[in-house]
Design a protein around this motif. Structure first.
Motif, PDB file in Angstrom:
ATOM      1  N   ARG A  99       0.817  -1.225   0.000  1.00 38.67           N
ATOM      2  CA  ARG A  99       0.000   0.000   0.000  1.00 38.67           C
ATOM      3  C   ARG A  99       0.843   1.264   0.000  1.00 38.67           C
ATOM      4  O   ARG A  99       0.484   2.268  -0.627  1.00 38.67           O
ATOM      5  CB  ARG A  99      -0.925   0.017   1.223  1.00 38.67           C
ATOM      6  N   ASN A 100       1.958   1.257   0.707  1.00 40.27           N
ATOM      7  CA  ASN A 100       2.800   2.454   0.793  1.00 40.27           C
ATOM      8  C   ASN A 100       3.561   2.747  -0.496  1.00 40.27           C
ATOM      9  O   ASN A 100       4.125   3.831  -0.648  1.00 40.27           O
ATOM     10  CB  ASN A 100       3.806   2.316   1.943  1.00 40.27           C
ATOM     11  N   ALA A 101       3.559   1.790  -1.422  1.00 38.42           N
ATOM     12  CA  ALA A 101       4.312   1.965  -2.664  1.00 38.42           C
ATOM     13  C   ALA A 101       3.416   2.248  -3.856  1.00 38.42           C
ATOM     14  O   ALA A 101       3.912   2.431  -4.968  1.00 38.42           O
ATOM     15  CB  ALA A 101       5.172   0.729  -2.938  1.00 38.42           C
ATOM     16  N   ILE A 102       2.110   2.265  -3.657  1.00 37.26           N
ATOM     17  CA  ILE A 102       1.188   2.545  -4.762  1.00 37.26           C
ATOM     18  C   ILE A 102       0.316   3.739  -4.399  1.00 37.26           C
ATOM     19  O   ILE A 102       0.205   4.124  -3.233  1.00 37.26           O
ATOM     20  CB  ILE A 102       0.306   1.317  -5.097  1.00 37.26           C
ATOM     21  N   SER A 103      -0.313   4.309  -5.405  1.00 36.91           N
ATOM     22  CA  SER A 103      -1.179   5.466  -5.167  1.00 36.91           C
ATOM     23  C   SER A 103      -2.508   5.043  -4.563  1.00 36.91           C
ATOM     24  O   SER A 103      -2.930   3.878  -4.673  1.00 36.91           O
ATOM     25  CB  SER A 103      -1.434   6.192  -6.494  1.00 36.91           C
ATOM     26  N   GLY A 104      -3.185   6.002  -3.939  1.00 40.28           N
ATOM     27  CA  GLY A 104      -4.512   5.727  -3.393  1.00 40.28           C
ATOM     28  C   GLY A 104      -5.489   5.338  -4.488  1.00 40.28           C
ATOM     29  O   GLY A 104      -6.339   4.457  -4.303  1.00 40.28           O
TER      30      GLY A 104
END
Length: 314
Positions: A99-104
């Motif tokens: 999750r921290n490496a992709i956009s919302g």
């Protein structure tokens, strides 16, 4: 970037691409089977199952290849670890882990697609609903690709995700081509007939290439031109040449970011040379089936090299 994060991004996109291409191939088989008698329709479904290497698992559960059994096995069977439902779930699991490496926006596209497809496939899919199911799965793929392109920072994560997409897309298109040439056609006596032409037309539709091909070829449906289009035409974004050209660019970008090249870059250069020297005459002289097997093995070797170069977790 940690190996586990690269692994998650790479496989997130591989699972998504595999799910979408399974749906595409299922749609082609569905339309082909509708035009055939019962016995021949079962052969169509056997070839679709076999194209993705799922024959052993299917036959362990089913003794016949009826359409209802086949498309539900591919779409939702809980005993099939390679069903569309399982692959969408695996893509979401990988996306959640990174999750921290992709956009919302990308997370929302994947999560919402998973929820919609889970509801859709909660019950067996009737014949009247196959088309709707395929369209929803394909639309999910479009939404995710759009979120990747439109919202992700062009960093390592973006390039790992794109690399996973093109590795998987190349493999799936090669399998679809091999299914048609080696598995689908029941006899050489059918070559050039309306049955043969109809099958090639469905192959083009399964990779969204029918309109582009007709535009380039004045509406003619000929096997030789179709193979050349799907293998060598780097203008078409699902051709083998395009996929490996795009994959080479993603791996080159990763090498620049890491300040070094790995075995995957060397293998991509060798593969680029092989594809660049190919002609359609050479492919048929070698044998299309033999060429596709060789291509798929090279593609798998590149995927393994990427995992080794960037220390993916197994």
């Amino acid at each position: 970037m940690l190996g586990r994060t690269a692994h998650g991004l790479f496989w997130m996109c591989r699972y998504l691409e595999r799910a979408e291409n399974t749906a595409r191939l299922l749609e082609a088989g569905f339309h082909m089977a509708l035009t055939r008698d019962v016995a021949t329709a079962e052969e169509e479904w056997r070839s679709v199952i076999e194209a993705f290497g799922q024959r052993a698992g299917y036959e362990a559960k089913h003794g016949t290849y009826t359409g209802h059994q086949a498309w539900n096995y591919l779409l939702r069977d809980p005993d099939n670890a390679s069903s569309v439902l399982a692959m969408i779930g695996a893509a979401r699991t990988n996306a959640r882990a990174v999750r921290n490496a992709i956009s919302g926006e990308l997370w929302e596209a994947i999560n919402e697609s998973w929820m919609e497809i889970s509801r859709l496939l909660a019950r067996p899919v009737a014949q009247s609903s196959v088309g709707e199911a395929v369209q929803i799965i394909r639309r999910a793929g479009t939404a995710v690709h759009g979120a990747i392109t439109g919202s992700m920072l062009r960093n390592e994560g973006f390039h790992f995700a794109r690399a996973g997409t093109f590795v998987e897309r190349a493999d799936c298109v090669a399998r679809i081509l091999d299914m048609k040439y080696y598995l689908l056609l029941p006899s050489l006596s059918y070559v050039g007939t309306s049955l043969d032409t109809g099958q090639w037309d469905q192959v083009l539709r399964s990779v969204s290439g029918d309109r582009a091909f007709r535009w380039l070829n004045a509406g003619r449906i000929e096997a030789r031109q179709i193979v050349e289009f799907l293998v060598l035409d780097d203008r078409f974004p699902r051709s083998l040449a395009f996929c490996h050209s795009a994959l080479r660019e993603e791996l080159a970008a990763l090498a620049r970011m890491h300040g070094r090249e790995g075995d995957s870059n060397a293998q991509m250069r060798a593969q680029a040379t092989r594809l660049g020297e190919l002609t359609i005459e050479g492919i048929f002289e070698q044998g299309l089936h033999e060429f596709l097997l060789e291509f798929m093995e090279a593609n798998h070797a590149i995927a393994r090299a990427i995992a080794e170069d960037y220390r993916f977790l197994s």
